[in-house]
Scaffold this active site. Structure first.
Site, PDB file in Angstrom:
ATOM      1  CE1 TYR A 164      60.667   7.120  24.136  1.00 31.42           C
ATOM      2  CE2 TYR A 164      62.629   6.441  22.930  1.00 31.42           C
ATOM      3  CZ  TYR A 164      61.989   6.756  24.124  1.00 31.42           C
ATOM      4  OH  TYR A 164      62.698   6.686  25.307  1.00 31.42           O
ATOM      5  CE  LYS A 168      62.197  10.016  25.429  1.00 35.59           C
ATOM      6  NZ  LYS A 168      61.756  10.646  26.687  1.00 35.59           N
TER       7      LYS A 168
END
Ligand code: NAI
Length: 605
Positions: A164, A168
Site C-alpha cells: 500500500y 501511495k
C-alpha cells in the site's frame, strides 16, 4: 464571506464514491452545481465482492438535493470505461478525483505477489487508466483539476503496508510529474494524504474508537473542493487533511557537503556523515526539480582542490555564508554623493540619484550593489572570524584585486536583501594567494537582484597547495583614442564621505593605521573609484539611465589619493559592451584597468 466556490457546468468523476471520503467529495461537488459521475465497484475494504448499491445510493442522495449525478459500477482498473460513462452522460470531464482504494495488509515476509499486484492495480494502475483517459480531454479544453489520494503510509511507510505505501508514494510522484506536464494547459494536479474514520480505517483499527467522531470523512472534502475549483492555481502540492487540520508537505534537503572526487571514499563519507545529514537553518526547500538542480550545479562549481595552512579546501569549498542587509532612499542618495554624483546641484542630470521627491524617477546607482560584498568582508574582519569557514587568509594583508558586479534587474529605491556567499576559487600565485568570493543577492522574496565577485589578493601569503590558474589579460584597452572621456575631481575628504556608506576600514581614515601598514596617508576606497567609473559609463553611454547598466568588471591597479582627479577612458566595442580604464590625472597613474561594462539593450523588467 467572499464569493462562494461553485462548480456549475463542470463535470466531475469521483472514484470509489459509494462510501467514505469519495462519497463526501461527490456530495460536496454535487451540492455546488457539478455534474457528478459517482463511481464505485461496491467492494469490501479488502476488495472482495461487488455491488451497485453503494454508487446508486450516493447518486440518489445528490439527486435528492437537486443535483445531477450518474452512477458507474466499473472497477477503476477499467478506468476508461468510467470516463466513457461521463462522456455519454455529460459530454466532457473537468474534474477527476482518484479516490477508490482497498487494503491487503500483511507483514512483508508473508506478503504474496498477488497481494502486492492487487494493491498496485487498484491504486496506481486505476489512477493511471482514468487519468490517461481524461488527459486528452483536459488538454484539448485547456482546463482540468485532478486530485490523487495518497496516504501518510506513502510518505512515512507503515508496518504491514509495503504494498500500500509503495502504491501511495507512487501516486505522489505521478501527480508531481502530471503537474509539470499539465501546467501549460491549465491542468492542476494535487495530492492529499487524508485522515478520516471511514469504514476502511475503522476496520483496520488504526485509530482508537473515541477519535472516530472527531475524524469525519466530511472534513476532508472542503480541501478537495478547493483544489478542484477554478480559482485554485496550486499544482504539484501534497496536503495533509483531517479532523479540521490542513497542512502542506515539502521536501527538505540538508545543506550537504561536496567531497572532492579525487579523495572520495566510504571513509570520507563516514567522516563527514554528521555534516551531510544535518538539518539546520541552512537546509533548503526547492519548489521544483529545476530549482534543485540549479543550486546543485552552483555548489558543484565550488572547487575542492588542494589546500594549505591558510585555506582548508575541503571545508571552504563547502562553506556557505548568509547575510541580510537593507537600504532605503537615504542610503542610495548618500552612496550617490559619495561616488561624486550631483556635484553641481543645479545640473539636473544626476539629481534623480539623490532626490527622493523624484518619485518613480528616483534611481539607485547600480554600483551600490558592491556595498553588501564589502559588509561581508568587514563583518568577518571585525569579528576575527574567517570570511568563510575554512578560509583563513589574513584580512590585514588582503588587497582588493578585482571586482565584478552583475545586475539582474535595476535596484529598487529601497529593499531588504539576502546574500549568499561561497568560495569560487582559491588560487596559488607563488609567493601570494588569491581568493574569489561569489555572492548572490536576492530581495526578501527570493527574486535575484545582483551578483558580486570579489577577488582578494594576498601578497606574501604563499599559495602552494592551492589551484594554479594562469592570469589572463582581459578587456585590453584598444590602441586608439577613446570614444568618450569623463573626469571628476575627488575631494580631499572624499574617503570620509564614502566610509559613511558602510566601508569603515580604518585604512581610509586613520593616518596612524595607514602609516603602520606602510602607506604615506589614508587612501581612497577602491570601490569608491569603481563607483565613479560606473557613473561615468552611465553618463556617456546610457543617456544617464542607470537601469541599462548590466555588469562591470575592473582590476584595481594602483591606489587613489583623495583629491585626485579621476578620468575614465571608454571604448565602445559593441552596442552593449564598453572597455574602460581609469587614470588619476595629476599623478598620471592607471588606477583601474582591464575593465569592461556590459549594458542591457533595453530596461529589464
Ligand atoms: P472506503 O473503504 O470507505 O471507501 C473506498 C471505496 O472505494 C469503497 O466504496 C470501495 O467500494 C471503492 N473501491 C474499492 N476498490 C474499487 C475499484 N477497484 N473500483 C472502484 N471502486 C472501488 O475507504 P476511504 O477511507 O474512504 O478511502 C478512500 C481513499 O482514501 C482510499 O484510496 C484510501 O486508501 C485513502 N486513504 C484513506 C485514509 C483514511 O484515513 N480514511 C487515509 C489515507 C488514505
Amino acid at each position: 464571506m467572499s464569493e462562494e466556490i461553485r462548480f456549475d457546468g463542470k463535470v466531475a468523476i469521483v472514484t470509489g464514491a459509494g462510501n467514505g471520503l469519495g462519497r463526501a467529495h461527490a456530495l460536496l461537488l454535487g451540492s455546488r452545481g457539478a455534474k457528478v459521475v459517482v463511481n464505485d465497484l461496491g467492494v469490501s475494504t479488502d476488495g472482495r465482492g461487488s455491488s451497485s448499491a453503494a454508487a446508486d445510493a450516493v447518486v440518489a442522495e445528490i439527486r435528492a438535493m437537486g443535483g445531477e449525478a450518474v452512477a458507474d459500477h466499473h472497477s477503476v482498473t477499467e478506468g476508461e470505461k468510467i470516463v466513457a460513462t461521463a462522456l455519454e452522460a455529460f459530454g466532457t470531464v473537468d474534474i477527476l478525483i482518484n479516490n477508490a482504494g482497498i487494503l491487503r495488509d500483511t507483514s512483508f515476509h508473508k506478503m504474496t505477489e498477488e497481494q502486492w499486484d492487487l494493491i498496485q492495480d487498484v491504486h496506481v494502475k486505476g489512477a493511471f487508466r482514468l487519468t490517461h483517459a481524461v488527459w486528452p480531454i483536459m488538454r484539448d479544453k485547456g482546463y482540468g483539476r485532478i486530485v490523487m489520494t495518497a496516504s501518510g503510509a506513502g510518505i512515512f511507510g507503515n508496518f504491514g503496508q509495503c504494498n500500500y505505501s509503495t502504491a501511495k508514494s507512487g501516486l505522489i510522484g505521478f501527480a508531481n510529474s502530471l503537474a509539470i506536464e499539465g501546467a501549460s494547459k491549465n491542468i492542476r494536479v494535487n495530492t492529499i494524504a487524508p485522515i478520516a474514520a471511514s469504514r476502511m480505517v475503522i476496520a483496520s483499527g488504526l485509530f482508537p474508537e473515541e477519535l472516530h467522531d472527531k475524524l469525519k470523512v466530511e472534513d476532508v472534502a472542503p480541501l478537495v473542493g478547493w483544489l478542484c475549483s477554478e480559482q485554485c492555481q496550486d499544482s504539484g502540492g501534497l496536503f495533509e487533511v483531517g479532523g479540521g487540520f490542513h497542512a502542506k508537505y515539502r521536501w527538505e534537503r540538508s545543506q550537504g557537503r561536496f567531497l572532492h572526487s579525487n579523495t572520495l571514499s566510504p571513509e570520507l563519507v563516514r567522516d563527514n556523515w554528521e555534516r551531510i545529514t544535518r538539518f539546520d537553518e541552512h537546509s533548503v526547500y526547492h519548489a521544483n526539480g529545476g530549482e534543485s538542480f540549479k543550486e546543485f550545479f552552483a555548489r558543484m562549481e565550488s572547487p575542492a582542490k588542494g589546500g594549505n595552512a591558510f585555506v582548508d579546501m575541503e571545508v571552504a569549498a563547502n562553506a556557505v555564508s548568509y547575510l541580510e542587509t537593507e537600504y532605503d532612499q537615504n542610503d542610495a542618495a548618500l552612496y550617490a554623493l559619495a561616488v561624486g554624483a550631483a556635484k553641481d546641484p543645479l545640473d539636473r542630470t544626476e539629481l534623480l540619484y539623490v532626490n527622493e521627491f523624484a518619485g518613480d524617477d528616483f534611481r539607485v546607482l547600480p554600483t551600490m550593489a558592491v556595498l553588501p560584498a564589502t559588509e561581508v568582508f568587514l563583518r568577518a574582519a571585525k569579528s576575527g572570524e574567517p570570511q568563510l569557514e575554512g578560509l583563513n587568509l589574513p584580512f590585514a594583508k588582503g588587497l582588493h584585486g578585482e571586482q565584478y558586479t552583475v545586475m539582474y534587474r535595476p535596484l529598487p529605491p529601497k529593499a531588504k536583501l539576502k546574500h549568499t556567499m561561497r568560495l569560487k576559487a582559491a588560487i596559488d600565485k607563488g609567493k601570494s594567494s588569491v581568493s574569489i568570493l561569489a555572492i548572490e543577492t536576492t530581495d526578501e522574496h527570493g527574486t535575484p537582484l545582483f551578483y558580486n565577485e570579489v577577488t582578494g589578493f594576498y601578497p606574501g601569503v604563499p599559495g602552494a597547495g592551492l589551484e594554479r590558474v594562469a592570469s589572463e589579460e582581459i578587456n585590453v584597452a584598444p590602441d586608439r583614442a577613446p570614444d568618450a572621456v569623463l573626469a571628476d575631481a575627488t575631494e580631499v575628504n572624499q574617503a570620509l564621505l564614502y566610509r559613511l556608506c558602510g566601508d569603515w576600514n580604518p585604512m581610509h581614515v586613520d593616518p596612524d593605521y595607514a602609516a603602520k601598514a606602510g602607506y604615506e596617508k589614508p587612501f581612497l576606497h577602491g570601490l569608491c573609484t569603481f563607483g565613479y567609473l560606473g557613473r561615468h559609463v552611465i553618463k556617456a553611454f546610457c543617456d544617464n539611465d542607470s537601469r541599462l547598466f548590466k555588469s562591470v568588471r575592473a582590476r584595481f591597479a594602483s591606489i587613489v589619493m583623495p583629491g585626485d582627479t579621476l578620468e575614465t577612458r571608454m571604448w565602445r566595442e559593441s552596442a552593449t559592451r564598453i572597455i574602460v580604464e581609469m587614470r588619476a590625472v595629476e599623478r598620471d597613474v592607471l588606477v583601474l584597468k582591464n575593465g569592461a561594462v556590459e549594458l542591457f539593450e533595453s530596461v529589464p523588467a
